[in-house]
Structure formats: C-alpha cells, structure tokens
Write an enzyme that holds these catalytic residues in place. Structure first.
Site, PDB file in Angstrom:
ATOM      1  N   ARG A 240     -15.610  52.306  -1.081  1.00  0.00           N
ATOM      2  CA  ARG A 240     -14.717  51.661  -2.043  1.00  0.00           C
ATOM      3  C   ARG A 240     -13.889  52.739  -2.747  1.00  0.00           C
ATOM      4  O   ARG A 240     -14.333  53.868  -2.931  1.00  0.00           O
ATOM      5  CB  ARG A 240     -15.516  50.852  -3.059  1.00  0.00           C
ATOM      6  CG  ARG A 240     -16.279  49.680  -2.443  1.00  0.00           C
ATOM      7  CD  ARG A 240     -17.084  48.927  -3.488  1.00  0.00           C
ATOM      8  NE  ARG A 240     -17.787  47.805  -2.879  1.00  0.00           N
ATOM      9  CZ  ARG A 240     -19.009  47.876  -2.348  1.00  0.00           C
ATOM     10  NH1 ARG A 240     -19.654  49.036  -2.357  1.00  0.00           N
ATOM     11  NH2 ARG A 240     -19.572  46.808  -1.823  1.00  0.00           N
ATOM     12  N   LYS A 267     -21.454  49.564  -6.544  1.00  0.00           N
ATOM     13  CA  LYS A 267     -21.278  48.187  -7.003  1.00  0.00           C
ATOM     14  C   LYS A 267     -22.585  47.426  -6.995  1.00  0.00           C
ATOM     15  O   LYS A 267     -22.869  46.642  -7.904  1.00  0.00           O
ATOM     16  CB  LYS A 267     -20.248  47.483  -6.099  1.00  0.00           C
ATOM     17  CG  LYS A 267     -19.962  46.042  -6.485  1.00  0.00           C
ATOM     18  CD  LYS A 267     -18.913  45.438  -5.577  1.00  0.00           C
ATOM     19  CE  LYS A 267     -18.619  43.995  -5.957  1.00  0.00           C
ATOM     20  NZ  LYS A 267     -17.605  43.380  -5.064  1.00  0.00           N
ATOM     21  N   HIS A 335      -8.397  49.580  -0.823  1.00  0.00           N
ATOM     22  CA  HIS A 335      -9.604  48.813  -0.498  1.00  0.00           C
ATOM     23  C   HIS A 335      -9.521  48.177   0.890  1.00  0.00           C
ATOM     24  O   HIS A 335     -10.544  47.900   1.520  1.00  0.00           O
ATOM     25  CB  HIS A 335      -9.830  47.719  -1.550  1.00  0.00           C
ATOM     26  CG  HIS A 335     -11.191  47.107  -1.505  1.00  0.00           C
ATOM     27  ND1 HIS A 335     -12.270  47.625  -2.199  1.00  0.00           N
ATOM     28  CD2 HIS A 335     -11.660  46.025  -0.844  1.00  0.00           C
ATOM     29  CE1 HIS A 335     -13.330  46.882  -1.969  1.00  0.00           C
ATOM     30  NE2 HIS A 335     -13.000  45.910  -1.160  1.00  0.00           N
ATOM     31  N   ARG A 338     -11.390  49.228   4.332  1.00  0.00           N
ATOM     32  CA  ARG A 338     -12.734  48.758   4.654  1.00  0.00           C
ATOM     33  C   ARG A 338     -12.669  47.592   5.649  1.00  0.00           C
ATOM     34  O   ARG A 338     -13.450  47.526   6.606  1.00  0.00           O
ATOM     35  CB  ARG A 338     -13.460  48.319   3.380  1.00  0.00           C
ATOM     36  CG  ARG A 338     -13.786  49.474   2.460  1.00  0.00           C
ATOM     37  CD  ARG A 338     -14.163  49.027   1.056  1.00  0.00           C
ATOM     38  NE  ARG A 338     -15.292  48.115   1.012  1.00  0.00           N
ATOM     39  CZ  ARG A 338     -16.563  48.487   1.107  1.00  0.00           C
ATOM     40  NH1 ARG A 338     -16.863  49.777   1.290  1.00  0.00           N
ATOM     41  NH2 ARG A 338     -17.531  47.608   1.015  1.00  0.00           N
ATOM     42  N   HIS A 361     -22.628  46.565   1.552  1.00  0.00           N
ATOM     43  CA  HIS A 361     -22.602  45.196   1.070  1.00  0.00           C
ATOM     44  C   HIS A 361     -23.963  44.813   0.519  1.00  0.00           C
ATOM     45  O   HIS A 361     -24.971  45.480   0.772  1.00  0.00           O
ATOM     46  CB  HIS A 361     -22.199  44.236   2.192  1.00  0.00           C
ATOM     47  CG  HIS A 361     -20.737  44.262   2.478  1.00  0.00           C
ATOM     48  ND1 HIS A 361     -20.187  43.812   3.659  1.00  0.00           N
ATOM     49  CD2 HIS A 361     -19.685  44.695   1.726  1.00  0.00           C
ATOM     50  CE1 HIS A 361     -18.870  43.958   3.620  1.00  0.00           C
ATOM     51  NE2 HIS A 361     -18.553  44.493   2.460  1.00  0.00           N
ATOM     52  N   TYR A 371     -36.511  49.850  -1.662  1.00  0.00           N
ATOM     53  CA  TYR A 371     -37.137  51.045  -1.117  1.00  0.00           C
ATOM     54  C   TYR A 371     -36.128  51.897  -0.339  1.00  0.00           C
ATOM     55  O   TYR A 371     -35.267  52.532  -0.901  1.00  0.00           O
ATOM     56  CB  TYR A 371     -38.354  50.653  -0.281  1.00  0.00           C
ATOM     57  CG  TYR A 371     -39.440  50.078  -1.163  1.00  0.00           C
ATOM     58  CD1 TYR A 371     -40.326  50.912  -1.834  1.00  0.00           C
ATOM     59  CD2 TYR A 371     -39.556  48.710  -1.368  1.00  0.00           C
ATOM     60  CE1 TYR A 371     -41.310  50.409  -2.668  1.00  0.00           C
ATOM     61  CE2 TYR A 371     -40.535  48.184  -2.204  1.00  0.00           C
ATOM     62  CZ  TYR A 371     -41.410  49.044  -2.856  1.00  0.00           C
ATOM     63  OH  TYR A 371     -42.361  48.539  -3.685  1.00  0.00           O
TER      64      TYR A 371
END
Length: 411
Positions: A240, A267, A335, A338, A361, A371
């Site tokens: 991003r 994000k 952007h 992507r 995402h 984890y």
C-alpha cells in the site's frame, strides 16, 4: 424465593444471559461473560420500564434492596424513578456521555495503535460530543444516535458516519458493562449508514505496462528522482502507498532479502514480510546515497522527518499521462498497482493464497493470524516476487507486452 448472598456468589454464567429474581420486580441479570447486574422492572402510567441499580458485588444484595425500597416510595408518590434519576444526574453532572466516553477511551487505548488512539479521540470530540456529550449516557435514545450519524452523513462523510455509529455503540456497551446504563441505544443500529457505491482504484491494464515503465524511466531530474524510485519500488513490491511512504531503513534485512513491516504500520495490524527481488534491492541500494542518512527511505522535501505525500506519486503518474484524460491511456493511482499485480499474477497461475498474503489482505482465521501468518507461503512469495520483477523488466526493455502464458508459475 428471595435471593441469598450464597446463591448469588454460586451463580455461574451460561450460554445465554439469564435472570435471578428477588421479588418486587428486582432481579440479578447474569451475562454470558459472568458479569452480574442489578435491574428493577416497574410500571409507570401503564408503561413498563427498567431501572439499572448497579453491578454486583460493588452493589451488594442489601444495598440493592434499599434502592428497590426507594424506588417503591417514589412510585407511591406518583413519581417516575427514571425521571427522578435523570434530574439528579443532570444536577450533579454524573455519567455524562462525554465522561463515560473518556473512560472507555482510557480503558482501551493501551491495546490500540497510536494513530488509532488519536483518531478515536478526534472522532469523539469533533463528531459526537456536540450532540451527545452533555447528556447522561442512560438518557440517550436510538433516535438521538441516528440524528448524530445523519448529521455526519449529510456532509458526505459516509465512512466517518459509519465509524461514529460504531464508536457510540462501543461507548454505550461499555456503559452497560459498567452498570451505568441498562441498555445500549445503538445496539440495533448496524447498517443505518447509506452505502457508498464501490469504486475500484484506478489501475493500469497489463497492455499498458510497457509504455508506462518506459515513461517512468524518463521521469528523472532534479526533484524527480526520489519520486521515480518510490514509484518503481511500489510497482515491484505492490504494498500500500502508505506502507511504502512510511518505510524506514531499520525495516530492511538486506542479508535475508526481506522487508519487515511492523504490525502498527499495517492496515490489518499484522506484521508483513515483503520478499525483495533483485530489482527491488537495486532500487533500495540507489536510495542509500539519497536518503540513507535519514530514518525514512522517502522523506518529504519540506521536512525530512516526515514521509513523502501520497499526492507526490499521484501527481507524477498524472504527469506521465495517466490521468484518464488522454486517449488510449487509463487513469492510474499509486494504490492501483496492487490490482494490476494481482490480476497478472492470478492469471499467470500463482497460488491465490500466496498472492492474497503478499497483498496483506485480511486473514479471517483469527488463530492463524495471531501466530506465523506473516510468514505463510514465504518461499512461494519469494519466487513470485522475482518473477514479477523479471516480467516488468522484460516489458520495459522490449517495449512489448509479454504473453503471460510463456511465464507460467509451474514451468
């Protein structure tokens, strides 16, 4: 049967909330989370109402019964206990929404990123307190919440309106949990904000990449070289824009050929690993002479302690002719790279899960996300990122669109 202290202490949470009655309309509400709340149901002028009497054990059984007796006295005198309580709170300034909201904010800020802490406080002070801050939290009605949300919505800030609704709901839920309010007026207001028509970010078509890459190569000169290299690295990593602009030298492991972006800059609040292709490392190496003495790879020209503006790259892309105004050229924004990378890589045959992971995402499996999710598919992603960089290089050098079937992932 009346309640006993022993019975109250022994009461355990169940799969659903349940009540333990003490008579006279008073009961102990036991929540699924184990918290216990005193409530009193009564009727006034034919209307059924509920009064919150506090939280057990802060309010003991004896104290709750004393409160019930006072409520009965008020009813016998023709007074509504809810109205009396509201007037008392107004006079004392007790449990105002503003005060409860600050308590909620203080309670949660330790688990939030610094940016989120500041955004939530600003939202409270700029968009919520004007309407609700001066009111006792248990006086707020769904209609008041809706009016507050609609006021924000009216200025076209639909995303902000949705967050305002969420914040009010969270504060009121906190008030209920603390025994300050009997119910949450915003609990049933999900989805009240108008939906904005989804607009995908402007992105380049695969067929436009050769011409764009060549145009980018010529975008140099004083004041332009840092921007050019920012766009190059953005293309090669398809992170991003904000993640790139905030990149710090300390995040790069050159020996391991990986860029490690901390969770607080992501994000989705998960650490993200970006395998670095040979071409990406070459761009970063060129940056060392330009910005290696600063913390940021891409600092602002005006203030080297602040990151480059998103508009800097956007304006550069538009200057290259990709502003949507020129025939035969799409509109492109930072952007959008992507989407371009995702489209090509999916069409090529790379593992969709590896692509999604590289795009950082949202992971819907909370256990997996907690984890080693940041390192999933890392070997596949290393191969994929090098293929992508080679593919861009080949098109830039040849000036032609390279058929992707000749670069299948499982060749």
């Amino acid at each position: 049967m009346s309640l006993t202290n022993t019975g109250i202490k022994a009461a355990k949470p169940r799969s659903r909330n349940y009540k333990m009655a003490d008579g006279g309309g008073m009961y102990l509400l036991i929540k699924k989370n184990g918290r216990k709340y005193w409530r009193l149901d009564y009727r006034f002028r034919g209307k059924r109402k509920t009064l919150a009497l506090g939280v057990y054990p802060e309010v003991s059984l004896k104290h709750a019964r004393e409160k019930r007796r006072k409520v009965r006295t008020l009813l016998e005198n023709g007074q509504d206990p809810s109205d009396v309580r509201k007037e008392e709170k107004r006079a004392k300034g007790e449990n105002l929404f503003r005060d409860v909201a600050y308590l909620w904010w203080e309670h949660n800020k330790g688990s939030w990123s610094l940016g989120h802490v500041l955004r939530v406080r600003k939202r409270l002070e700029n968009d919520i307190f004007q309407d609700l801050g001066h009111l006792p939290v248990d006086e707020i009605t769904p209609q008041m919440v809706i009016a507050t949300v609609r006021r924000v919505e009216a200025r076209g800030a639909l995303d902000v309106a949705s967050r305002v609704n969420q914040t009010i709901r969270a504060v009121c839920r906190f008030a209920v949990q603390q025994g300050i309010a009997a119910s949450n007026p915003a609990s049933e207001l999900s989805g009240i904000v108008k939906r904005r028509k989804v607009q995908h970010r402007a992105s380049l078509l695969r067929e436009e990449l050769p011409q764009f890459l060549r145009a980018l190569e010529s975008y140099s000169g004083r004041g332009r070289l840092l921007t050019q290299r920012a766009i190059k690295l953005l293309l090669l990593t398809f992170v991003r824009s904000g993640e790139l602009r905030g990149a710090r030298w300390e995040e790069f492991d050159f020996e391991g050929r990986v860029w490690r972006i901390s969770a607080d800059r992501m994000k989705m609040r998960n650490e993200h690993l970006v395998p670095l292709s040979r071409q990406a490392l070459e761009v970063i190496e060129l940056l060392k002479d330009m910005t290696g003495r600063y913390e940021l790879l891409f600092p602002s020209e005006r203030d080297r302690n602040r990151e480059m503006s998103d508009n800097t790259m956007r304006r550069a892309i538009f200057k290259l002719g990709y502003d949507g105004m020129q025939e035969g050229k799409s509109k492109a924004v930072p952007h959008g790279f992507r989407a371009t990378a995702s489209s090509v890589l999916n069409e090529t045959g790379f593992n969709p899960d590896a692509i999604e992971r590289q795009l950082a995402h949202k992971e819907h499996n909370s256990v997996r996300a907690a984890y080693t999710y940041h390192a999933r598919y890392l070997d596949e992603r290393r191969t994929m990122m090098q293929w992508w960089a080679d593919y861009l290089d080949e098109m830039r050098v040849s000036g032609k669109v390279i058929p992707i079937f000749s670069k299948a992932a499982n060749d």
